[in-house]
Design a protein around this motif. Structure first.
Motif, PDB file in Angstrom:
ATOM      1  N   ARG A 127       2.080  16.846   1.660  1.00 35.93           N
ATOM      2  CA  ARG A 127       1.624  17.290   2.973  1.00 35.93           C
ATOM      3  C   ARG A 127       1.236  16.072   3.793  1.00 35.93           C
ATOM      4  N   THR A 128       1.912  15.848   4.887  1.00 36.85           N
ATOM      5  CA  THR A 128       1.676  14.650   5.698  1.00 36.85           C
ATOM      6  C   THR A 128       0.600  14.915   6.751  1.00 36.85           C
ATOM      7  N   LEU A 129      -0.527  15.381   6.294  1.00 39.27           N
ATOM      8  CA  LEU A 129      -1.656  15.693   7.169  1.00 39.27           C
ATOM      9  C   LEU A 129      -2.388  14.416   7.552  1.00 39.27           C
ATOM     10  N   ASN A 130      -2.761  14.311   8.823  1.00 40.82           N
ATOM     11  CA  ASN A 130      -3.495  13.141   9.294  1.00 40.82           C
ATOM     12  C   ASN A 130      -4.519  13.581  10.339  1.00 40.82           C
ATOM     13  N   ALA A 131      -5.778  13.592   9.957  1.00 41.19           N
ATOM     14  CA  ALA A 131      -6.845  13.971  10.878  1.00 41.19           C
ATOM     15  C   ALA A 131      -8.041  13.035  10.644  1.00 41.19           C
ATOM     16  N   PRO A 132      -8.601  12.429  11.709  1.00 37.07           N
ATOM     17  CA  PRO A 132      -8.227  12.634  13.107  1.00 37.07           C
ATOM     18  C   PRO A 132      -6.851  12.051  13.414  1.00 37.07           C
ATOM     19  N   GLN A 133      -6.161  12.692  14.351  1.00 39.90           N
ATOM     20  CA  GLN A 133      -4.808  12.285  14.674  1.00 39.90           C
ATOM     21  C   GLN A 133      -4.820  10.997  15.478  1.00 39.90           C
ATOM     22  N   ALA A 134      -3.767  10.223  15.300  1.00 41.21           N
ATOM     23  CA  ALA A 134      -3.615   8.960  16.024  1.00 41.21           C
ATOM     24  C   ALA A 134      -2.129   8.743  16.277  1.00 41.21           C
ATOM     25  N   ARG A 135      -1.816   7.942  17.258  1.00 43.86           N
ATOM     26  CA  ARG A 135      -0.426   7.571  17.528  1.00 43.86           C
ATOM     27  C   ARG A 135      -0.373   6.103  17.956  1.00 43.86           C
ATOM     28  N   PRO A 136      -0.794   5.189  17.093  1.00 43.04           N
ATOM     29  CA  PRO A 136      -0.765   3.771  17.462  1.00 43.04           C
ATOM     30  C   PRO A 136       0.671   3.272  17.621  1.00 43.04           C
ATOM     31  N   PRO A 137       0.862   2.270  18.455  1.00 37.54           N
ATOM     32  CA  PRO A 137       2.188   1.659  18.542  1.00 37.54           C
ATOM     33  C   PRO A 137       2.553   0.956  17.239  1.00 37.54           C
ATOM     34  N   ILE A 138       3.853   0.857  16.994  1.00 35.46           N
ATOM     35  CA  ILE A 138       4.383   0.199  15.797  1.00 35.46           C
ATOM     36  C   ILE A 138       5.085  -1.081  16.223  1.00 35.46           C
ATOM     37  N   LEU A 139       4.710  -2.182  15.590  1.00 32.52           N
ATOM     38  CA  LEU A 139       5.358  -3.477  15.789  1.00 32.52           C
ATOM     39  C   LEU A 139       6.001  -3.886  14.480  1.00 32.52           C
ATOM     40  N   ILE A 140       7.263  -4.282  14.517  1.00 36.01           N
ATOM     41  CA  ILE A 140       7.959  -4.748  13.313  1.00 36.01           C
ATOM     42  C   ILE A 140       8.186  -6.245  13.444  1.00 36.01           C
ATOM     43  N   GLY A 141       7.762  -6.990  12.412  1.00 37.06           N
ATOM     44  CA  GLY A 141       7.911  -8.428  12.414  1.00 37.06           C
ATOM     45  C   GLY A 141       9.173  -8.870  11.699  1.00 37.06           C
TER      46      GLY A 141
ATOM     47  N   ARG B  70       0.845  -1.196   0.000  1.00 34.64           N
ATOM     48  CA  ARG B  70       0.000   0.000   0.000  1.00 34.64           C
ATOM     49  C   ARG B  70       0.875   1.238   0.000  1.00 34.64           C
ATOM     50  N   ALA B  71       0.386   2.315  -0.600  1.00 36.22           N
ATOM     51  CA  ALA B  71       1.085   3.588  -0.493  1.00 36.22           C
ATOM     52  C   ALA B  71       1.165   3.966   0.979  1.00 36.22           C
ATOM     53  N   PRO B  72       2.328   4.407   1.467  1.00 33.09           N
ATOM     54  CA  PRO B  72       2.483   4.653   2.903  1.00 33.09           C
ATOM     55  C   PRO B  72       1.457   5.609   3.493  1.00 33.09           C
ATOM     56  N   GLY B  73       1.151   6.699   2.800  1.00 35.42           N
ATOM     57  CA  GLY B  73       0.168   7.641   3.329  1.00 35.42           C
ATOM     58  C   GLY B  73      -1.194   7.008   3.487  1.00 35.42           C
ATOM     59  N   VAL B  74      -1.568   6.146   2.541  1.00 35.33           N
ATOM     60  CA  VAL B  74      -2.854   5.450   2.618  1.00 35.33           C
ATOM     61  C   VAL B  74      -2.837   4.441   3.763  1.00 35.33           C
ATOM     62  N   LEU B  75      -1.735   3.708   3.905  1.00 37.26           N
ATOM     63  CA  LEU B  75      -1.626   2.755   5.005  1.00 37.26           C
ATOM     64  C   LEU B  75      -1.758   3.452   6.351  1.00 37.26           C
ATOM     65  N   VAL B  76      -1.058   4.558   6.536  1.00 35.36           N
ATOM     66  CA  VAL B  76      -1.141   5.283   7.803  1.00 35.36           C
ATOM     67  C   VAL B  76      -2.571   5.748   8.048  1.00 35.36           C
ATOM     68  N   LYS B  77      -3.241   6.183   6.997  1.00 42.27           N
ATOM     69  CA  LYS B  77      -4.637   6.610   7.145  1.00 42.27           C
ATOM     70  C   LYS B  77      -5.536   5.428   7.511  1.00 42.27           C
ATOM     71  N   GLN B  78      -5.296   4.262   6.922  1.00 42.04           N
ATOM     72  CA  GLN B  78      -6.076   3.075   7.274  1.00 42.04           C
ATOM     73  C   GLN B  78      -5.920   2.728   8.756  1.00 42.04           C
ATOM     74  N   VAL B  79      -4.679   2.724   9.236  1.00 41.68           N
ATOM     75  CA  VAL B  79      -4.440   2.371  10.629  1.00 41.68           C
ATOM     76  C   VAL B  79      -4.994   3.454  11.554  1.00 41.68           C
ATOM     77  N   SER B  80      -4.878   4.717  11.150  1.00 45.21           N
ATOM     78  CA  SER B  80      -5.446   5.808  11.949  1.00 45.21           C
ATOM     79  C   SER B  80      -6.964   5.688  12.035  1.00 45.21           C
ATOM     80  N   THR B  81      -7.597   5.296  10.937  1.00 50.37           N
ATOM     81  CA  THR B  81      -9.046   5.102  10.936  1.00 50.37           C
ATOM     82  C   THR B  81      -9.436   3.959  11.870  1.00 50.37           C
ATOM     83  N   LEU B  82      -8.698   2.842  11.783  1.00 51.76           N
ATOM     84  CA  LEU B  82      -8.951   1.728  12.694  1.00 51.76           C
ATOM     85  C   LEU B  82      -8.791   2.170  14.142  1.00 51.76           C
TER      86      LEU B  82
END
Length: 287
Positions: free
Chosen positions: A163-177, A86-98
């Motif tokens: 523009r790396t805008l993200n609203a609503p804002q989120a700060r989920p933890p990141i896990l690397i496998g 996934r495009a990174p901006g879209v992925l971040v938006k998906q996780v922020s939405t979740l």
């Protein structure tokens, strides 16, 4: 010590028509059993370890959003997202939405990706291993920036965001496998809140490598949650599982994520509930 559950298969009696009900039972059951986390794989085709390539597979973030609506406590993530899918901006938006819709229960589980067959099958770009790791690192940088108050442009080798805008804002933890010592564990030390190792890895050695990366970067090793994914064989007793988890805790594992033959079965969920309660008092080494 924490217990999580992964649901890597969607092949149940009743065929495709049974998937929604059975997966709902898994999500609700994990929540009610007091498990800490619920995970799905980020795959589009089934992987060889769990069945035939033609077996049903749900898209990860659609499945997690469905689970979010059915639960209230359990954390939710993909074990792990293929960074190049996934495009990174879209992925971040998906996780922020979740994260927004689950009340702050999302985790970004991410890795370099490995399953070339599904990528080629669905027309996704699948670059070399070196490039996948470079794209993974840029994705991590973009996630960190989008989950901050800084919405300035991002300029990387592969990705450019105006523009790396993200609203609503989120700060989920990141896990690397993954457990690669030069790249993966270095990325964990630099960017992640958690690592995920596979059962069978030399845990003390891998965590020693991670500690060394942390020391070199000036990162407190204790900040990073150490997770491990393993299968629980059919017929293994709760006592045997407790012993295995205790052994892993002695090696420094904080959070065990299990795969079981049928996570929708009431008897399985009851065993996992007992296991979660039994291991909750175990303190991992190094804590």
């Amino acid at each position: 010590m924490r217990l999580g559950l992964t649901c890597p298969r969607f092949t149940w009696p009743g065929g495709d028509a049974a998937i929604a009900g059975r997966f709902a039972a898994v999500a609700r059951g994990a929540d009610e059993a007091g498990l800490h986390s619920l995970w799905v794989m980020d795959h589009f085709f089934q992987i060889p370890n769990f069945g035939a390539v033609e077996d049903p597979m749900l898209e990860a973030y659609g499945a997690l959003s469905y689970a979010a609506a059915l639960t209230s406590r359990v954390t939710l993530g993909a074990l792990v997202t293929g960074a190049v899918y996934r495009a990174p901006g879209v992925l971040v938006k998906q996780v922020s939405t979740l994260d927004a819709l689950s009340g702050g229960r999302a985790v970004l589980g991410i890795g370099a990706g490995w399953y070339e067959q599904e990528a080629r099958g669905l027309g996704l770009r699948f670059p070399s291993l070196a490039e996948r790791f470079e794209r993974l690192e840029e994705t991590l940088q973009i996630a960190k920036q989008m989950w901050s108050d800084d919405d300035k442009p991002y300029e990387g080798r592969y990705y450019r965001l105006e523009r790396t805008l993200n609203a609503p804002q989120a700060r989920p933890p990141i896990l690397i496998g993954g457990s690669g010592e030069k790249k993966t564990l270095r990325l964990v030390a630099e960017y992640a809140d958690a690592c995920n190792l596979l059962h069978g890895a030399d845990v003390p050695h891998k965590l020693g490598v991670l500690r060394a990366h942390c020391e070199r970067l000036g990162r407190p090793y204790e900040e990073i949650e150490k997770t491990l994914h393993m299968r629980v064989p059919d017929g293994e007793s709760v006592e045997e599982s407790v012993q295995r988890c205790g052994d892993l805790a002695a090696q420094g594992i904080d959070h065990v994520i299990v795969a079981v033959p049928d996570p929708s079965a009431d008897s399985t969920l009851a065993r996992l509930s007992e296991l979660a309660a039994r291991i909750s008092g175990i303190t991992p080494a190094g804590r």
